[in-house]
Scaffold this motif. Structure first.
Motif, mmCIF file in Angstrom:
data_model
loop_
_atom_site.group_PDB
_atom_site.id
_atom_site.type_symbol
_atom_site.label_atom_id
_atom_site.label_comp_id
_atom_site.label_asym_id
_atom_site.label_seq_id
_atom_site.Cartn_x
_atom_site.Cartn_y
_atom_site.Cartn_z
ATOM 1 N N GLU A 7 0.837 -1.210 0.000
ATOM 2 C CA GLU A 7 0.000 0.000 0.000
ATOM 3 C C GLU A 7 0.863 1.248 0.000
ATOM 4 O OE1 GLU A 7 -2.521 -0.328 3.430
ATOM 5 O OE2 GLU A 7 -3.612 -2.045 2.625
ATOM 6 N N ARG A 8 1.927 1.236 0.810
ATOM 7 C CA ARG A 8 2.812 2.411 0.892
ATOM 8 C C ARG A 8 3.512 2.644 -0.449
ATOM 9 N NH1 ARG A 8 2.878 6.855 3.541
ATOM 10 N NH2 ARG A 8 3.307 6.070 5.617
ATOM 11 N N LYS A 9 3.966 1.568 -1.112
ATOM 12 C CA LYS A 9 4.605 1.714 -2.424
ATOM 13 C C LYS A 9 3.636 2.356 -3.405
ATOM 14 C CE LYS A 9 7.712 -1.344 -4.086
ATOM 15 N NZ LYS A 9 8.461 -2.549 -4.395
ATOM 16 N N GLN A 11 1.095 4.214 -2.679
ATOM 17 C CA GLN A 11 0.865 5.597 -2.256
ATOM 18 C C GLN A 11 2.011 6.513 -2.728
ATOM 19 O OE1 GLN A 11 1.002 6.213 2.006
ATOM 20 N NE2 GLN A 11 -0.540 7.833 1.910
ATOM 21 N N ILE A 12 3.247 6.031 -2.623
ATOM 22 C CA ILE A 12 4.420 6.813 -3.069
ATOM 23 C C ILE A 12 4.304 7.103 -4.563
ATOM 24 C CG2 ILE A 12 6.924 6.716 -3.453
ATOM 25 C CD1 ILE A 12 7.064 5.068 -0.768
ATOM 26 N N LEU A 13 3.964 6.072 -5.337
ATOM 27 C CA LEU A 13 3.842 6.241 -6.796
ATOM 28 C C LEU A 13 2.687 7.178 -7.144
ATOM 29 C CD1 LEU A 13 4.525 2.603 -8.055
ATOM 30 C CD2 LEU A 13 6.110 4.540 -8.001
ATOM 31 N N GLN A 14 1.608 7.079 -6.395
ATOM 32 C CA GLN A 14 0.446 7.942 -6.637
ATOM 33 C C GLN A 14 0.811 9.409 -6.394
ATOM 34 O OE1 GLN A 14 -2.918 6.603 -4.359
ATOM 35 N NE2 GLN A 14 -4.362 7.846 -5.499
ATOM 36 N N ILE A 15 1.520 9.695 -5.304
ATOM 37 C CA ILE A 15 1.921 11.067 -4.988
ATOM 38 C C ILE A 15 2.937 11.564 -6.015
ATOM 39 C CG2 ILE A 15 3.078 12.554 -3.275
ATOM 40 C CD1 ILE A 15 0.187 11.767 -2.506
ATOM 41 N N LEU A 16 3.854 10.692 -6.439
ATOM 42 C CA LEU A 16 4.826 11.076 -7.475
ATOM 43 C C LEU A 16 4.089 11.475 -8.755
ATOM 44 C CD1 LEU A 16 7.696 11.333 -8.637
ATOM 45 C CD2 LEU A 16 7.689 8.852 -9.004
ATOM 46 N N ALA A 17 3.099 10.674 -9.164
ATOM 47 C CA ALA A 17 2.310 10.979 -10.370
ATOM 48 C C ALA A 17 1.560 12.302 -10.205
ATOM 49 C CB ALA A 17 1.341 9.850 -10.679
ATOM 50 N N GLU A 18 1.017 12.550 -9.006
ATOM 51 C CA GLU A 18 0.308 13.814 -8.745
ATOM 52 C C GLU A 18 1.255 15.003 -8.841
ATOM 53 O OE1 GLU A 18 -1.796 13.596 -4.993
ATOM 54 O OE2 GLU A 18 -2.953 11.853 -5.684
ATOM 55 N N MET A 19 2.468 14.849 -8.309
ATOM 56 C CA MET A 19 3.447 15.935 -8.372
ATOM 57 C C MET A 19 3.836 16.228 -9.826
ATOM 58 S SD MET A 19 5.817 15.020 -5.072
ATOM 59 C CE MET A 19 6.892 16.472 -5.111
ATOM 60 N N LEU A 20 3.879 15.181 -10.655
ATOM 61 C CA LEU A 20 4.239 15.345 -12.068
ATOM 62 C C LEU A 20 3.152 16.069 -12.860
ATOM 63 C CD1 LEU A 20 5.824 11.859 -12.814
ATOM 64 C CD2 LEU A 20 7.000 14.060 -12.915
ATOM 65 N N GLN A 21 1.913 16.056 -12.347
ATOM 66 C CA GLN A 21 0.846 16.692 -13.116
ATOM 67 C C GLN A 21 0.661 18.162 -12.772
ATOM 68 O OE1 GLN A 21 -2.278 13.906 -12.315
ATOM 69 N NE2 GLN A 21 -3.317 15.289 -10.924
#
Length: 197
Positions: A7-9, A11-21
């Protein structure tokens, strides 16, 4: 209760994708990512050995999603023309729904990152081009079997035509990313499609 490793992995990828947008997204640092997640950088490295590995996680997500959808389209759609239309429309829609991933697909987010990441995106593009070429070959053979004598020069060379179609898709992705996600990739798609095939 803290999130489990998987779940944490995610979540990290989700936040990274959000930062990229974020339209004016700078190069993302692990410090900025950790701050956004409200964890230490060390906590990030418990899940990913490097930032490159985080980007690989995003690329894996893109590959699994896009090729999973392509397999579904190929299973559902009967004619190769409908398959090709649906695949190209899906590629445009995927970018539209995932702006952060679009920056990965066009390589923007990978500048100054590990070279193997861009090589992996190039491989993904090659796989997409091969898929498009297969659709075009089936289209050409079906037209031949149907005795369709009308001139279709584009389909005589599926390799060249597949490249044009992929370049169109990548161009729309690029325009989307460079416009700060204002110019939607699917805009004008239905009017452009007949001109492409």
């Amino acid at each position: 209760m803290p999130p489990r490793t998987g779940e944490r992995k995610h979540q990290i990828l989700q936040i990274l994708a959000e930062m990229l947008q974020e339209p004016k997204a700078e190069r993302i640092t692990t410090a900025a990512l950790a701050a956004k997640l409200q964890v230490s950088e060390a906590a990030l490295y418990r899940h990913f050995a490097s930032k490159a590995q985080m980007f690989e996680g995003l690329i894996e997500f893109i590959e699994q999603t896009v090729f999973g959808l392509i397999n579904k389209i190929q299973g559902d759609e009967k004619s190769p023309t409908e398959q090709l239309h649906a695949i190209l429309a899906m590629l445009l829609a995927f970018a539209e729904k995932n702006p952060g991933m679009t920056r990965v697909l066009v390589g923007d987010a990978l500048v100054n990152e590990d070279e193997r990441l861009q090589a992996r995106i190039n491989q993904l593009h090659d796989r997409l081009e091969t898929t498009i070429k297969q659709c075009l070959r089936v289209m050409a053979s079906e037209q031949g079997m149907a005795g369709d004598a009308s001139p279709r020069p584009a389909n005589e060379d599926p390799t060249a035509q597949a490249n044009i179609l992929l370049c169109f898709v990548i161009g729309r992705w690029h325009q989307f990313a460079k416009s700060g996600f204002k110019r939607r990739p699917s805009e004008h798609w239905e009017r452009q499609w007949p001109k492409l095939v």
